[in-house]
Write a protein that holds these residues in place. Structure first.
Motif, PDB file in Angstrom:
ATOM      1  N   ASP A 188       0.828  -1.209   0.000  1.00  0.00           N
ATOM      2  CA  ASP A 188       0.000   0.000   0.000  1.00  0.00           C
ATOM      3  C   ASP A 188       0.862   1.259   0.000  1.00  0.00           C
ATOM      4  O   ASP A 188       0.567   2.225  -0.707  1.00  0.00           O
ATOM      5  CB  ASP A 188      -0.936   0.006   1.211  1.00  0.00           C
ATOM      6  CG  ASP A 188      -2.114  -0.949   1.029  1.00  0.00           C
ATOM      7  OD1 ASP A 188      -2.396  -1.297  -0.136  1.00  0.00           O
ATOM      8  OD2 ASP A 188      -2.721  -1.345   2.027  1.00  0.00           O
ATOM      9  N   TYR A 189       1.905   1.262   0.777  1.00  0.00           N
ATOM     10  CA  TYR A 189       2.779   2.438   0.852  1.00  0.00           C
ATOM     11  C   TYR A 189       3.434   2.719  -0.504  1.00  0.00           C
ATOM     12  O   TYR A 189       3.430   3.856  -0.987  1.00  0.00           O
ATOM     13  CB  TYR A 189       3.837   2.235   1.928  1.00  0.00           C
ATOM     14  CG  TYR A 189       4.930   3.281   1.909  1.00  0.00           C
ATOM     15  CD1 TYR A 189       4.677   4.585   2.350  1.00  0.00           C
ATOM     16  CD2 TYR A 189       6.200   2.970   1.427  1.00  0.00           C
ATOM     17  CE1 TYR A 189       5.668   5.553   2.313  1.00  0.00           C
ATOM     18  CE2 TYR A 189       7.200   3.928   1.390  1.00  0.00           C
ATOM     19  CZ  TYR A 189       6.931   5.222   1.826  1.00  0.00           C
ATOM     20  OH  TYR A 189       7.924   6.177   1.786  1.00  0.00           O
ATOM     21  N   LEU A 195       3.676   5.594  -5.853  1.00  0.00           N
ATOM     22  CA  LEU A 195       3.277   5.535  -7.260  1.00  0.00           C
ATOM     23  C   LEU A 195       1.961   6.244  -7.544  1.00  0.00           C
ATOM     24  O   LEU A 195       1.622   6.493  -8.702  1.00  0.00           O
ATOM     25  CB  LEU A 195       3.187   4.072  -7.707  1.00  0.00           C
ATOM     26  CG  LEU A 195       4.499   3.281  -7.641  1.00  0.00           C
ATOM     27  CD1 LEU A 195       4.283   1.857  -8.133  1.00  0.00           C
ATOM     28  CD2 LEU A 195       5.587   3.963  -8.465  1.00  0.00           C
ATOM     29  N   GLY A 196       1.196   6.542  -6.506  1.00  0.00           N
ATOM     30  CA  GLY A 196      -0.023   7.321  -6.693  1.00  0.00           C
ATOM     31  C   GLY A 196      -1.208   6.541  -7.224  1.00  0.00           C
ATOM     32  O   GLY A 196      -2.142   7.131  -7.779  1.00  0.00           O
ATOM     33  N   LEU A 197      -1.231   5.221  -7.079  1.00  0.00           N
ATOM     34  CA  LEU A 197      -2.388   4.449  -7.539  1.00  0.00           C
ATOM     35  C   LEU A 197      -3.561   4.659  -6.592  1.00  0.00           C
ATOM     36  O   LEU A 197      -3.397   4.928  -5.404  1.00  0.00           O
ATOM     37  CB  LEU A 197      -2.033   2.964  -7.605  1.00  0.00           C
ATOM     38  CG  LEU A 197      -0.900   2.543  -8.558  1.00  0.00           C
ATOM     39  CD1 LEU A 197      -0.778   1.027  -8.583  1.00  0.00           C
ATOM     40  CD2 LEU A 197      -1.114   3.097  -9.960  1.00  0.00           C
ATOM     41  N   SER A 198      -4.746   4.489  -7.130  1.00  0.00           N
ATOM     42  CA  SER A 198      -5.945   4.634  -6.317  1.00  0.00           C
ATOM     43  C   SER A 198      -6.214   3.343  -5.556  1.00  0.00           C
ATOM     44  O   SER A 198      -5.658   2.291  -5.865  1.00  0.00           O
ATOM     45  CB  SER A 198      -7.148   4.969  -7.201  1.00  0.00           C
ATOM     46  OG  SER A 198      -7.447   3.864  -8.057  1.00  0.00           O
ATOM     47  N   GLU A 199      -7.119   3.442  -4.588  1.00  0.00           N
ATOM     48  CA  GLU A 199      -7.497   2.255  -3.815  1.00  0.00           C
ATOM     49  C   GLU A 199      -8.122   1.215  -4.725  1.00  0.00           C
ATOM     50  O   GLU A 199      -7.893   0.008  -4.563  1.00  0.00           O
ATOM     51  CB  GLU A 199      -8.454   2.661  -2.703  1.00  0.00           C
ATOM     52  CG  GLU A 199      -8.838   1.503  -1.794  1.00  0.00           C
ATOM     53  CD  GLU A 199      -9.696   1.961  -0.625  1.00  0.00           C
ATOM     54  OE1 GLU A 199     -10.220   1.083   0.093  1.00  0.00           O
ATOM     55  OE2 GLU A 199      -9.841   3.188  -0.439  1.00  0.00           O
ATOM     56  N   LYS A 200      -8.908   1.675  -5.708  1.00  0.00           N
ATOM     57  CA  LYS A 200      -9.538   0.750  -6.651  1.00  0.00           C
ATOM     58  C   LYS A 200      -8.493   0.026  -7.499  1.00  0.00           C
ATOM     59  O   LYS A 200      -8.595  -1.183  -7.732  1.00  0.00           O
ATOM     60  CB  LYS A 200     -10.506   1.510  -7.549  1.00  0.00           C
ATOM     61  CG  LYS A 200     -11.214   0.634  -8.566  1.00  0.00           C
ATOM     62  CD  LYS A 200     -12.164   1.446  -9.437  1.00  0.00           C
ATOM     63  CE  LYS A 200     -12.850   0.569 -10.468  1.00  0.00           C
ATOM     64  NZ  LYS A 200     -13.765   1.354 -11.356  1.00  0.00           N
ATOM     65  N   GLN A 201      -7.477   0.745  -7.960  1.00  0.00           N
ATOM     66  CA  GLN A 201      -6.423   0.126  -8.765  1.00  0.00           C
ATOM     67  C   GLN A 201      -5.651  -0.918  -7.965  1.00  0.00           C
ATOM     68  O   GLN A 201      -5.300  -1.986  -8.478  1.00  0.00           O
ATOM     69  CB  GLN A 201      -5.467   1.197  -9.296  1.00  0.00           C
ATOM     70  CG  GLN A 201      -6.068   2.081 -10.373  1.00  0.00           C
ATOM     71  CD  GLN A 201      -5.154   3.220 -10.753  1.00  0.00           C
ATOM     72  OE1 GLN A 201      -4.671   3.955  -9.894  1.00  0.00           O
ATOM     73  NE2 GLN A 201      -4.917   3.373 -12.057  1.00  0.00           N
ATOM     74  N   VAL A 202      -5.357  -0.614  -6.719  1.00  0.00           N
ATOM     75  CA  VAL A 202      -4.645  -1.567  -5.866  1.00  0.00           C
ATOM     76  C   VAL A 202      -5.507  -2.801  -5.636  1.00  0.00           C
ATOM     77  O   VAL A 202      -5.012  -3.933  -5.668  1.00  0.00           O
ATOM     78  CB  VAL A 202      -4.253  -0.902  -4.523  1.00  0.00           C
ATOM     79  CG1 VAL A 202      -3.657  -1.939  -3.574  1.00  0.00           C
ATOM     80  CG2 VAL A 202      -3.270   0.236  -4.755  1.00  0.00           C
ATOM     81  N   ALA A 203      -6.818  -2.587  -5.419  1.00  0.00           N
ATOM     82  CA  ALA A 203      -7.723  -3.715  -5.212  1.00  0.00           C
ATOM     83  C   ALA A 203      -7.779  -4.600  -6.447  1.00  0.00           C
ATOM     84  O   ALA A 203      -7.842  -5.839  -6.339  1.00  0.00           O
ATOM     85  CB  ALA A 203      -9.114  -3.195  -4.855  1.00  0.00           C
ATOM     86  N   GLU A 204      -7.739  -3.995  -7.629  1.00  0.00           N
ATOM     87  CA  GLU A 204      -7.763  -4.784  -8.870  1.00  0.00           C
ATOM     88  C   GLU A 204      -6.485  -5.620  -9.008  1.00  0.00           C
ATOM     89  O   GLU A 204      -6.530  -6.764  -9.461  1.00  0.00           O
ATOM     90  CB  GLU A 204      -7.904  -3.842 -10.068  1.00  0.00           C
ATOM     91  CG  GLU A 204      -9.283  -3.219 -10.186  1.00  0.00           C
ATOM     92  CD  GLU A 204      -9.365  -2.228 -11.340  1.00  0.00           C
ATOM     93  OE1 GLU A 204      -8.293  -1.905 -11.910  1.00  0.00           O
ATOM     94  OE2 GLU A 204     -10.483  -1.771 -11.652  1.00  0.00           O
TER      95      GLU A 204
END
Length: 212
Positions: A188-189, A195-204
């Motif tokens: 997450d960090y 990298l500035g990814l969104s929570e949705k992108q990380v979840a995907e």
């Protein structure tokens, strides 16, 4: 002009790299034309200069003598002061000529005694001596313990561990006793804050098992 390291091609020869570390040998050959032979633990001029067997199983100590004065001190430590007046050992050149005989005399004394006790006696007499350590010796070494070379870490999965710390000390800074990162611990960090990814992108990414 700024250049990215990715634009560089590094040509590094292993042979050339190692050769640069033995310049004294190459210089010696250039000056004398002699090819150096294997010397083991001996020295071109100093004697005694060797590793000697001590009492116990596979116990050894390293000992060097660099002057006539140091040799006199050695003879007193091993209880043979008469050796300092023996024509075979009285000078550095004589000791080098009779090095094997001298090594046998010293090892007759060392192999009957405790290694660490002898190292302390030699050092107290101003001689260069050190134990030949195995890993058990290094782990218990009082000097390393005094320098806090081993740190205690609480690992969340394994529990308490004692690990090798950093081999340097800096004034005003004490490295935190952290454990190695767990699998995916900092995802997450890195992904969101760096990298500035969104929570949705990380979840995907997790859903696709790209990350843990």
């Amino acid at each position: 002009r700024q250049m990215c390291i990715r634009d560089r091609f590094i040509d590094y020869s292993q042979c050339e790299g190692v050769t640069s570390l033995v310049g004294d040998m190459l210089l010696g050959y250039q000056m004398t034309g002699r090819i150096p032979e294997r010397t083991g633990n001996s020295h071109p001029y100093f004697a005694p200069h060797n590793v000697y067997r001590c009492w116990g199983v596979d116990r050894w100590l390293a000992l060097e003598v660099h002057s006539d004065r140091e040799f006199v001190a050695l003879t007193h430590v091993i209880g043979k002061p008469e050796l300092a007046q023996d024509r075979r050992f009285k000078t550095m050149r004589a000791r080098k000529r009779n090095e094997q005989t001298l090594d046998r005399i010293i090892e007759e004394w060392t192999r009957q005694r405790d290694r660490d006790w002898m190292v302390n006696e030699f050092c107290q007499a101003g001689l260069a001596a050190a134990p030949s350590r195995n890993w058990q010796d290094i782990y218990a070494d009082p000097h390393l313990r005094a320098r806090e070379a081993f740190i205690k870490v609480q690992h969340p999965e394994i529990g308490p561990l004692e690990l090798v710390g950093v081999p340097w000390h800096m004034s005003g800074y004490i490295p935190p006793p952290n454990h190695a990162p767990l699998l995916g611990e900092h995802n997450d960090y890195v992904l969101r804050q760096i990298l500035g990814l969104s929570e949705k992108q990380v979840a995907e990414l997790r859903e696709k098992e790209v990350i843990s």
